[in-house]
Design a protein around this motif. Sequence first.
Motif, PDB file in Angstrom:
ATOM      1  N   ARG A 100       0.831  -1.205   0.000  1.00 32.96           N
ATOM      2  CA  ARG A 100       0.000   0.000   0.000  1.00 32.96           C
ATOM      3  C   ARG A 100       0.869   1.260   0.000  1.00 32.96           C
ATOM      4  O   ARG A 100       0.549   2.250  -0.647  1.00 32.96           O
ATOM      5  N   VAL A 101       1.988   1.211   0.684  1.00 29.14           N
ATOM      6  CA  VAL A 101       2.862   2.386   0.769  1.00 29.14           C
ATOM      7  C   VAL A 101       3.692   2.557  -0.501  1.00 29.14           C
ATOM      8  O   VAL A 101       3.809   3.655  -1.036  1.00 29.14           O
ATOM      9  N   PHE A 102       4.281   1.461  -1.011  1.00 28.93           N
ATOM     10  CA  PHE A 102       5.241   1.581  -2.107  1.00 28.93           C
ATOM     11  C   PHE A 102       4.655   1.351  -3.502  1.00 28.93           C
ATOM     12  O   PHE A 102       5.252   1.749  -4.490  1.00 28.93           O
ATOM     13  N   PHE A 103       3.494   0.715  -3.611  1.00 31.32           N
ATOM     14  CA  PHE A 103       2.937   0.400  -4.919  1.00 31.32           C
ATOM     15  C   PHE A 103       2.680   1.642  -5.768  1.00 31.32           C
ATOM     16  O   PHE A 103       3.033   1.657  -6.963  1.00 31.32           O
ATOM     17  N   PRO A 104       2.088   2.701  -5.240  1.00 32.87           N
ATOM     18  CA  PRO A 104       1.899   3.900  -6.078  1.00 32.87           C
ATOM     19  C   PRO A 104       3.216   4.463  -6.616  1.00 32.87           C
ATOM     20  O   PRO A 104       3.289   4.875  -7.778  1.00 32.87           O
ATOM     21  N   GLY A 105       4.254   4.455  -5.801  1.00 26.70           N
ATOM     22  CA  GLY A 105       5.557   4.949  -6.251  1.00 26.70           C
ATOM     23  C   GLY A 105       6.150   4.077  -7.335  1.00 26.70           C
ATOM     24  O   GLY A 105       6.741   4.576  -8.312  1.00 26.70           O
ATOM     25  N   ILE A 106       5.984   2.757  -7.186  1.00 32.65           N
ATOM     26  CA  ILE A 106       6.485   1.831  -8.204  1.00 32.65           C
ATOM     27  C   ILE A 106       5.742   2.050  -9.523  1.00 32.65           C
ATOM     28  O   ILE A 106       6.352   2.081 -10.597  1.00 32.65           O
ATOM     29  N   LEU A 107       4.414   2.207  -9.440  1.00 28.86           N
ATOM     30  CA  LEU A 107       3.638   2.473 -10.648  1.00 28.86           C
ATOM     31  C   LEU A 107       4.077   3.775 -11.318  1.00 28.86           C
ATOM     32  O   LEU A 107       4.185   3.854 -12.547  1.00 28.86           O
ATOM     33  N   PHE A 108       4.339   4.799 -10.510  1.00 30.80           N
ATOM     34  CA  PHE A 108       4.789   6.078 -11.044  1.00 30.80           C
ATOM     35  C   PHE A 108       6.126   5.915 -11.765  1.00 30.80           C
ATOM     36  O   PHE A 108       6.307   6.432 -12.884  1.00 30.80           O
ATOM     37  N   LEU A 109       7.063   5.195 -11.161  1.00 34.32           N
ATOM     38  CA  LEU A 109       8.369   4.983 -11.801  1.00 34.32           C
ATOM     39  C   LEU A 109       8.224   4.196 -13.099  1.00 34.32           C
ATOM     40  O   LEU A 109       8.887   4.507 -14.098  1.00 34.32           O
ATOM     41  N   LEU A 110       7.370   3.184 -13.097  1.00 33.72           N
ATOM     42  CA  LEU A 110       7.145   2.412 -14.321  1.00 33.72           C
ATOM     43  C   LEU A 110       6.537   3.290 -15.416  1.00 33.72           C
ATOM     44  O   LEU A 110       6.893   3.162 -16.594  1.00 33.72           O
ATOM     45  N   ALA A 111       5.631   4.178 -15.044  1.00 34.44           N
ATOM     46  CA  ALA A 111       5.043   5.093 -16.015  1.00 34.44           C
ATOM     47  C   ALA A 111       6.096   6.029 -16.584  1.00 34.44           C
ATOM     48  O   ALA A 111       6.122   6.286 -17.796  1.00 34.44           O
ATOM     49  N   ILE A 112       6.976   6.538 -15.761  1.00 32.99           N
ATOM     50  CA  ILE A 112       8.056   7.425 -16.223  1.00 32.99           C
ATOM     51  C   ILE A 112       8.979   6.671 -17.170  1.00 32.99           C
ATOM     52  O   ILE A 112       9.367   7.190 -18.225  1.00 32.99           O
ATOM     53  N   ILE A 113       9.338   5.443 -16.792  1.00 28.21           N
ATOM     54  CA  ILE A 113      10.219   4.630 -17.639  1.00 28.21           C
ATOM     55  C   ILE A 113       9.548   4.362 -18.984  1.00 28.21           C
ATOM     56  O   ILE A 113      10.180   4.466 -20.042  1.00 28.21           O
ATOM     57  N   ALA A 114       8.261   4.010 -18.950  1.00 27.62           N
ATOM     58  CA  ALA A 114       7.543   3.766 -20.201  1.00 27.62           C
ATOM     59  C   ALA A 114       7.491   5.025 -21.053  1.00 27.62           C
ATOM     60  O   ALA A 114       7.688   4.968 -22.286  1.00 27.62           O
ATOM     61  N   LEU A 115       7.233   6.176 -20.435  1.00 31.38           N
ATOM     62  CA  LEU A 115       7.182   7.434 -21.162  1.00 31.38           C
ATOM     63  C   LEU A 115       8.543   7.755 -21.795  1.00 31.38           C
ATOM     64  O   LEU A 115       8.623   8.138 -22.966  1.00 31.38           O
ATOM     65  N   LEU A 116       9.601   7.577 -21.036  1.00 32.45           N
ATOM     66  CA  LEU A 116      10.958   7.825 -21.582  1.00 32.45           C
ATOM     67  C   LEU A 116      11.261   6.866 -22.708  1.00 32.45           C
ATOM     68  O   LEU A 116      11.882   7.262 -23.715  1.00 32.45           O
ATOM     69  N   HIS A 117      10.822   5.638 -22.573  1.00 33.68           N
ATOM     70  CA  HIS A 117      11.048   4.645 -23.624  1.00 33.68           C
ATOM     71  C   HIS A 117      10.301   5.042 -24.911  1.00 33.68           C
ATOM     72  O   HIS A 117      10.838   4.939 -26.013  1.00 33.68           O
ATOM     73  N   VAL A 118       9.053   5.490 -24.788  1.00 32.02           N
ATOM     74  CA  VAL A 118       8.247   5.906 -25.945  1.00 32.02           C
ATOM     75  C   VAL A 118       8.890   7.136 -26.600  1.00 32.02           C
ATOM     76  O   VAL A 118       9.000   7.215 -27.828  1.00 32.02           O
ATOM     77  N   LEU A 119       9.322   8.101 -25.808  1.00 30.11           N
ATOM     78  CA  LEU A 119       9.953   9.313 -26.348  1.00 30.11           C
ATOM     79  C   LEU A 119      11.265   8.982 -27.027  1.00 30.11           C
ATOM     80  O   LEU A 119      11.641   9.631 -28.011  1.00 30.11           O
ATOM     81  N   LYS A 120      11.982   8.007 -26.533  1.00 31.21           N
ATOM     82  CA  LYS A 120      13.264   7.616 -27.102  1.00 31.21           C
ATOM     83  C   LYS A 120      13.054   6.964 -28.471  1.00 31.21           C
ATOM     84  O   LYS A 120      13.892   7.090 -29.351  1.00 31.21           O
ATOM     85  N   LEU A 121      11.955   6.246 -28.652  1.00 29.51           N
ATOM     86  CA  LEU A 121      11.665   5.571 -29.910  1.00 29.51           C
ATOM     87  C   LEU A 121      11.285   6.544 -31.014  1.00 29.51           C
ATOM     88  O   LEU A 121      11.356   6.221 -32.192  1.00 29.51           O
ATOM     89  N   ARG A 122      10.845   7.723 -30.695  1.00 33.69           N
ATOM     90  CA  ARG A 122      10.414   8.694 -31.704  1.00 33.69           C
ATOM     91  C   ARG A 122      11.556   9.393 -32.329  1.00 33.69           C
ATOM     92  O   ARG A 122      12.543   9.689 -32.128  1.00 33.69           O
TER      93      ARG A 122
END
Length: 122
Positions: A100-122
């Motif tokens: 409950r404490v760390f899951f939101p932070g992990i999801l946020f980091l995964l979203a940032i990583i996914a966003l950086l990955h998508v931007l890198k592919l463009r």
Amino acid sequence: MYAICLKCGASKKRPYDPCDQCGFYPTDPDSMEKSIYLSLGRYDTPAEQSKYDTELRKIASEIRRGHEIGFDSEDLARLRGQRIAMESVSDAGALKYLLRVFFPGILFLLAIIALLHVLKLR
């Protein structure tokens, strides 16, 4: 940490360790609470521990001489309450809390990583 044996007054590293001198091992709740009482772990702050260190060494001397020592009933009750609180925490409960404490932070980091990955592919 510094602690003394409940039975012989010898010094030991932790209150829940067996005594190297007499072999006493605090296993039941009463002896465990008294063993913690006879350790610097009884107090939280270094200032309190430093103050208690001198008293603890005097208590050790009394135990070595075979004298009966008195325990403050309020402090033993506080230690008992802490023990009961610790025992009431289940592994599943602790895991749920951590998720409950760390899951939101992990999801946020995964979203940032996914966003950086998508931007890198463009």
